[in-house]
Motif scaffolding. Structure first.
Motif, PDB file in Angstrom:
ATOM      1  N   PHE A 108      49.212  60.626  88.114  1.00 40.77           N
ATOM      2  CA  PHE A 108      49.787  61.938  87.833  1.00 40.77           C
ATOM      3  C   PHE A 108      49.914  62.752  89.116  1.00 40.77           C
ATOM      4  CE2 PHE A 108      49.230  66.458  87.015  1.00 40.77           C
ATOM      5  CZ  PHE A 108      50.231  66.707  86.084  1.00 40.77           C
TER       6      PHE A 108
ATOM      7  N   PHE B 200      43.916  63.043  80.064  1.00 43.68           N
ATOM      8  CA  PHE B 200      44.217  61.666  80.445  1.00 43.68           C
ATOM      9  C   PHE B 200      43.536  60.637  79.539  1.00 43.68           C
ATOM     10  CE2 PHE B 200      44.574  64.079  84.518  1.00 43.68           C
ATOM     11  CZ  PHE B 200      45.939  63.903  84.685  1.00 43.68           C
TER      12      PHE B 200
ATOM     13  N   LYS C 223      44.646  57.179  86.045  1.00 45.47           N
ATOM     14  CA  LYS C 223      45.629  58.065  85.416  1.00 45.47           C
ATOM     15  C   LYS C 223      45.777  59.377  86.190  1.00 45.47           C
ATOM     16  CE  LYS C 223      44.927  56.220  80.766  1.00 45.47           C
ATOM     17  NZ  LYS C 223      44.491  56.507  79.362  1.00 45.47           N
TER      18      LYS C 223
ATOM     19  N   SER D 184      52.778  61.480  91.383  1.00 42.33           N
ATOM     20  CA  SER D 184      54.080  61.827  90.829  1.00 42.33           C
ATOM     21  C   SER D 184      54.372  63.317  90.988  1.00 42.33           C
ATOM     22  CB  SER D 184      54.131  61.434  89.347  1.00 42.33           C
ATOM     23  OG  SER D 184      55.335  61.859  88.753  1.00 42.33           O
ATOM     24  N   TYR D 185      53.365  64.144  90.727  1.00 41.30           N
ATOM     25  CA  TYR D 185      53.546  65.597  90.798  1.00 41.30           C
ATOM     26  C   TYR D 185      53.778  66.058  92.240  1.00 41.30           C
ATOM     27  CZ  TYR D 185      52.692  70.515  89.625  1.00 41.30           C
ATOM     28  OH  TYR D 185      52.826  71.874  89.446  1.00 41.30           O
TER      29      TYR D 185
END
Length: 224
Positions: free
Chosen positions: A173, A135, A169, A176-177
């Motif tokens: 992530f 990241f 960050k 979203s994952y």
């Protein structure tokens, strides 16, 4: 020739079994990947998957396969409704099971930052360094809280302070994952609901056919 209703039912029954295969495959592959050596590419997904109910996913998939097998006698015994009823209740159970898995993942995303902070604190310096590299950040909240791991990305305190912490960050992530995982599970629940409706329609159709058959028998038309 099979009716359109039966073709529709068989189609969603196969899709239902395929969803079980997807859940099984994802759970087993994820568990296997989590045992591999951490790298920049897999460290973040593996840490998130470790928080997911993968073992429960395997159990859920087994129930799906059992339910699919129980649907086969219902297909080959067109006048029987007992197997269909059993399948319908099992599909409801599988849908509730899958919904529970999806909700458990979704609830985890509601407090992502706190969970990730705990995960970060439990990890080894190697994993923290890999996350920093992935990241392009230093430390979790910032470079000093907790202290950053000195590596190629965070070579000094000055560089680390300029890059900032990984919280933003890493959280983006993770959200979203995990969103993709619980959305897929909710999609499987939608397939289950459609299959339950198909089972109900086939049961209704067979009930009507049996009633008409009894009427024909009373009228002496049983042989027609």
């Amino acid at each position: 020739m099979p009716s359109k209703l039966m073709m529709f039912f068989v189609g969603f029954d196969i899709i239902f079994a395929g969803c079980g295969g997807l859940i099984m495959g994802f759970s087993l592959i994820s568990e296997q990947n989590m045992r591999t050596q951490p790298t920049v590419d897999n460290v973040a997904p593996n840490l998130l998957l470790d928080q997911c109910p993968l073992t429960a996913g395997v159990v859920n998939a087994i129930f799906v396969f059992v339910t699919f097998l129980l649907s086969l006698p219902a297909l080959f015994l067109p006048q029987n409704r007992g197997w269909l009823r059993a399948q319908g209740w099992l599909v409801v159970f599988c849908a509730a099971f899958t919904l529970g898995l999806g909700l458990s993942v979704w609830v985890g995303t509601l407090d992502t930052r706190r969970h990730l902070s705990d995960i970060w604190g439990r990890e080894s310096p190697l994993s923290q360094s890999l996350l920093q590299q992935k990241f392009n950040c230093c430390g979790y909240f910032n470079s000093t809280s907790p202290p950053f791991i000195q590596d190629g990305t965070c070579s000094s305190a000055l560089v680390a302070a300029q890059k900032g912490g990984c919280i933003g960050k890493f959280s983006a992530f993770a959200n979203s994952y995990l969103d993709k995982i619980f959305t897929a599970l909710f999609g499987v629940v939608g397939i289950d609901v459609i299959l339950v409706l198909c089972v109900a329609m086939v049961l209704k159709y067979r009930q009507e056919q049996e009633r008409y058959r009894h009427i024909d028998e009373k009228n002496g038309l049983g042989g027609l």
